[in-house]
Design a protein around this motif. Structure first.
Motif, short mmCIF file in Angstrom:
data_model
loop_
_atom_site.label_atom_id
_atom_site.label_comp_id
_atom_site.label_asym_id
_atom_site.label_seq_id
_atom_site.Cartn_x
_atom_site.Cartn_y
_atom_site.Cartn_z
N TYR A 201 0.85 -1.19 0.00
CA TYR A 201 0.00 0.00 0.00
C TYR A 201 0.88 1.24 0.00
CZ TYR A 201 -3.43 3.41 1.64
OH TYR A 201 -4.23 4.51 1.77
N GLN A 202 0.62 2.16 -0.93
CA GLN A 202 1.44 3.36 -1.06
C GLN A 202 0.72 4.63 -0.61
OE1 GLN A 202 4.86 3.41 -2.46
NE2 GLN A 202 4.52 1.35 -1.71
N GLY A 203 -0.58 4.54 -0.35
CA GLY A 203 -1.25 5.72 0.18
C GLY A 203 -2.55 6.06 -0.52
N ASP A 204 -3.15 7.12 -0.02
CA ASP A 204 -4.41 7.65 -0.50
C ASP A 204 -4.21 8.24 -1.90
OD1 ASP A 204 -6.72 9.15 -0.98
OD2 ASP A 204 -6.77 10.01 1.03
N GLY A 205 -5.02 7.84 -2.85
CA GLY A 205 -4.90 8.31 -4.22
C GLY A 205 -5.48 9.68 -4.45
N ASN A 206 -6.10 10.29 -3.44
CA ASN A 206 -6.71 11.60 -3.60
C ASN A 206 -5.88 12.74 -3.01
OD1 ASN A 206 -9.06 10.55 -4.79
ND2 ASN A 206 -9.86 10.02 -2.79
N ASN B 282 -10.08 5.84 -3.54
CA ASN B 282 -8.94 5.76 -4.47
C ASN B 282 -7.66 5.53 -3.69
OD1 ASN B 282 -10.40 6.31 -6.88
ND2 ASN B 282 -10.52 8.43 -6.25
N GLU B 283 -6.88 4.53 -4.11
CA GLU B 283 -5.65 4.19 -3.41
C GLU B 283 -4.53 3.90 -4.42
OE1 GLU B 283 -7.59 2.03 0.50
OE2 GLU B 283 -6.70 0.78 -1.04
N ILE B 284 -3.29 4.04 -3.95
CA ILE B 284 -2.11 3.72 -4.76
C ILE B 284 -1.47 2.47 -4.15
CG2 ILE B 284 0.12 4.50 -5.63
CD1 ILE B 284 -2.23 6.19 -6.65
N TRP B 285 -1.18 1.46 -4.97
CA TRP B 285 -0.53 0.23 -4.55
C TRP B 285 0.65 -0.03 -5.48
CZ3 TRP B 285 -2.26 -3.35 -0.72
CH2 TRP B 285 -3.43 -2.97 -0.07
N GLN B 286 1.70 -0.67 -4.97
CA GLN B 286 2.83 -1.07 -5.80
C GLN B 286 2.92 -2.58 -5.83
OE1 GLN B 286 6.82 -0.25 -4.46
NE2 GLN B 286 7.64 -0.43 -6.53
N HIS B 287 3.10 -3.15 -7.02
CA HIS B 287 3.27 -4.59 -7.16
C HIS B 287 4.72 -4.93 -6.80
CE1 HIS B 287 2.47 -8.45 -9.69
NE2 HIS B 287 2.67 -8.69 -8.41
N SER B 288 5.03 -4.82 -5.52
CA SER B 288 6.41 -4.96 -5.03
C SER B 288 6.92 -6.39 -5.14
CB SER B 288 6.51 -4.47 -3.59
OG SER B 288 5.54 -5.11 -2.79
N GLY B 289 6.04 -7.38 -5.17
CA GLY B 289 6.46 -8.77 -5.30
C GLY B 289 6.39 -9.27 -6.73
#
Length: 96
Positions: free
Chosen positions: A18-23, A52-59
């Protein structure tokens, strides 16, 4: 929970970070408005419903995604890259 990566397909949420709130909008770097910075760092809404959220496909492929998550059901939808890789628009135009 599953998140559908546009490159890797459906993956378990454990592959993502999870990278944070997308707004949220960050104040200008040179801003000395302490109230704006305090609100940006510490102010959080807790909405019920779509968020709205920001996620990174870290795996996996390491792409950053913008997704809509329902905070009541944790259902994830509308995954799109935060930005396309450099040159992607030019390559799409060449294929048309």
């Amino acid at each position: 929970m599953l998140i559908t990566c546009p490159y890797c397909g459906p993956r378990d949420v454990s592959e993502f970070t999870y990278q944070g709130d997308g707004n949220r909008r960050r104040p200008e770097a040179a801003s000395q408005d302490l109230d704006a910075w305090n609100d940006y760092v510490y102010g959080r809404l807790n909405p019920a419903g779509d968020h709205n959220e920001i996620w990174q496909h870290s795996g996996g492929c390491r792409i950053h995604l913008r997704v809509v998550r329902n905070t009541l059901t944790h259902e994830m939808s509308s995954p799109v890259p935060v930005r396309e890789p450099a040159g992607a628009a030019a390559r799409k135009g060449a294929r048309s």
